[in-house]
Design an enzyme around this catalytic site. Structure first.
Site, PDB file in Angstrom:
ATOM      1  N   GLY A   1       4.966  -7.358   3.584  1.00 26.28           N
ATOM      2  CA  GLY A   1       5.095  -8.224   2.411  1.00 26.28           C
ATOM      3  C   GLY A   1       6.352  -7.925   1.623  1.00 26.28           C
ATOM      4  O   GLY A   1       7.118  -8.824   1.262  1.00 26.28           O
TER       5      GLY A   1
ATOM      6  N   GLY B   1       0.842  -1.205   0.000  1.00 30.52           N
ATOM      7  CA  GLY B   1       0.000   0.000   0.000  1.00 30.52           C
ATOM      8  C   GLY B   1       0.869   1.245   0.000  1.00 30.52           C
ATOM      9  O   GLY B   1       1.946   1.244   0.595  1.00 30.52           O
TER      10      GLY B   1
ATOM     11  N   ASP C   1       0.517   1.967   9.202  1.00 28.70           N
ATOM     12  CA  ASP C   1       0.056   1.180  10.349  1.00 28.70           C
ATOM     13  C   ASP C   1       1.083   1.104  11.477  1.00 28.70           C
ATOM     14  O   ASP C   1       0.752   0.704  12.587  1.00 28.70           O
ATOM     15  CB  ASP C   1      -0.281  -0.250   9.910  1.00 28.70           C
ATOM     16  CG  ASP C   1      -1.488  -0.316   8.997  1.00 28.70           C
ATOM     17  OD1 ASP C   1      -2.162   0.727   8.840  1.00 28.70           O
ATOM     18  OD2 ASP C   1      -1.748  -1.388   8.436  1.00 28.70           O
TER      19      ASP C   1
HETATM   20  O1  F6P Z   1      -1.211  -1.788   5.188  1.00 26.58           O
HETATM   21  C1  F6P Z   1      -1.644  -0.483   5.227  1.00 26.58           C
HETATM   22  C2  F6P Z   1      -3.106  -0.389   5.032  1.00 26.58           C
HETATM   23  O2  F6P Z   1      -3.329   0.965   4.988  1.00 26.58           O
HETATM   24  C3  F6P Z   1      -3.999  -1.082   6.072  1.00 26.58           C
HETATM   25  O3  F6P Z   1      -4.184  -0.383   7.246  1.00 26.58           O
HETATM   26  C4  F6P Z   1      -5.278  -1.274   5.319  1.00 26.58           C
HETATM   27  O4  F6P Z   1      -5.990  -2.341   5.824  1.00 26.58           O
HETATM   28  C5  F6P Z   1      -4.771  -1.584   3.952  1.00 26.58           C
HETATM   29  O5  F6P Z   1      -3.542  -0.923   3.812  1.00 26.58           O
HETATM   30  C6  F6P Z   1      -5.712  -1.194   2.845  1.00 26.58           C
HETATM   31  O6  F6P Z   1      -5.185  -1.675   1.671  1.00 26.58           O
HETATM   32  P1  F6P Z   1      -5.727  -1.406   0.219  1.00 26.58           P
HETATM   33  O7  F6P Z   1      -5.153  -0.100  -0.212  1.00 26.58           O
HETATM   34  O8  F6P Z   1      -5.219  -2.545  -0.562  1.00 26.58           O
HETATM   35  O9  F6P Z   1      -7.211  -1.338   0.320  1.00 26.58           O
END
Ligand code: F6P
Length: 343
Positions: free
Chosen positions: A105, A10, A128
């Site tokens: 990851g 992310g 996070d």
């Molecule tokens: O890992 C960071 C994060 O912001 C999490 O808190 C959240 O659950 C996730 O990414 C959301 O991911 P995506 O952008 O794939 O919806």
């Protein structure tokens, strides 16, 4: 030297500040060049890249959110199967060292590559704040500021309408944003993934506040917070890229349940990706820049297989293998500290 760089997982405010710092330090201090791979590991799997030069354009990205390289989440199994391809792309492009910037990851994949002899220095990022072995990751401060601002605003409207307001913040596996934004805004309750909550107890707390004449109830809910199975069952929302169950809309589901059980009007706000967008705070710009400089220095010293980390005010190196063994979650004593302000 020729350095490869990528941003994975992310996005997060501060990624561009790291890219700028790597490019400027590599060129200015070592006369090394930098190649950016596009869309995280996908750029290495598909050999998609861009040369990054130390010019005006790179300087201007310091304050920009997102990542100029693009990012993507890649399933870890697919990544493992693609490690030979990644090594091949690095060879084909004459890359001497790789700086992957990412969360759990991306850093785990970096650790696999390091084990197989690829010269790698990882840079931790995530709003996070759940990467182990570093005091903090950049992005967290920005997300926290956004959440704090939003919750401050919810207080005044909740107060005016004598409402229960639930606000869902990010944090799938760790409740750092919830914990800190709850403390910073004087929330009446904070729910985190690390401590399952009892819906009956939440309802009792709400009732008690209104019975004693308080005007409103603000509860910060981390998206990964879960009720104890005997108090409520959550609707599941599929499986994430690590194979973990996702529960979508925990705050909305809890809000519905509070209304049903005690008949009190509840409003729910999901902050979502607003927390990840936009310009990084000064703290995150500085931390991201320092991580970029130290990662580039480590590459030129040949200190491979490590991740840059903040310890106090110093930037140190920790083995990638150690940093990716587990996530840094909220310890019980930190939650109990915050609990002194609940109710
Ligand atoms: O890992 C960071 C994060 O912001 C999490 O808190 C959240 O659950 C996730 O990414 C959301 O991911 P995506 O952008 O794939 O919806």
């Amino acid at each position: 030297m020729r350095i490869g760089i990528l941003t994975g997982g992310g996005d997060c405010p501060g990624l561009n500040a790291v890219i700028r710092a790597v490019v400027r330090t590599a060129d200015g201090r070592y006369r090394s060049s930098v190649v950016g791979f596009r869309d995280g590991w996908r750029g290495l799997l598909e050999d998609r890249k861009v040369a990054l030069s130390n010019d005006d354009r790179i300087d201007r990205i310091l304050t920009r959110g997102g990542t100029i390289l693009g990012t993507a989440r890649v399933n870890p199994d697919k990544l493992k199967a693609g490690l030979d391809q990644i090594r091949q792309t690095l060879d084909d492009n004459g890359i001497d060292a790789l700086i992957p910037i990412g969360g759990e990851g991306t850093l785990t994949a970096a650790s696999w590559l390091a084990e197989s002899g690829v010269p790698v220095i990882g840079v931790p990022k995530t709003i996070d704040n759940d990467i182990d072995c570093t005091d903090v990751t950049f992005g967290f401060d920005t997300a926290l500021s956004i959440a704090t601002d939003a919750i401050d605003r919810l207080h005044t409207t909740a107060e005016s309408h004598q409402r229960v307001m639930l606000v869902e913040v990010m944090g799938r596996h760790a409740g750092w944003i919830a914990l800190h934004s709850g403390l910073a805004t004087g929330a009446h309750l904070t729910l985190v993934p690390e401590v399952p909550f009892d819906v009956g107890e939440v309802c009792a707390m709400v009732k008690k506040r209104f019975q004693r004449g308080d005007s409103h109830f603000i509860c910060v809910v981390a998206e990964g917070a879960t009720p104890t199975p005997e108090s409520m069952s959550l609707r599941e929302g599929g499986i994430d890229e690590f194979g973990h169950k996702r529960f979508t809309g925990v705050a909305q589901q809890l809000g519905d349940e509070i209304e049903r059980r005690i008949g009190k009007e509840v409003r729910t706000t999901v902050l979502g990706h607003v927390q990840r967008g936009g310009t990084p705070t000064p703290y995150d710009r500085v931390l991201a820049t320092r991580f970029g400089v130290h990662a580039t220095d480590a590459v030129h010293r040949g200190d491979f297989g490590n991740m840059v980390a903040l310890h106090g005010t110093s930037i140190d190196l920790v083995p990638l293998e150690e940093a990716t063994r587990r996530l840094k979650t909220v310890p019980r004593e930190r939650y109990d500290e915050a609990a002194a302000f609940f109710g």
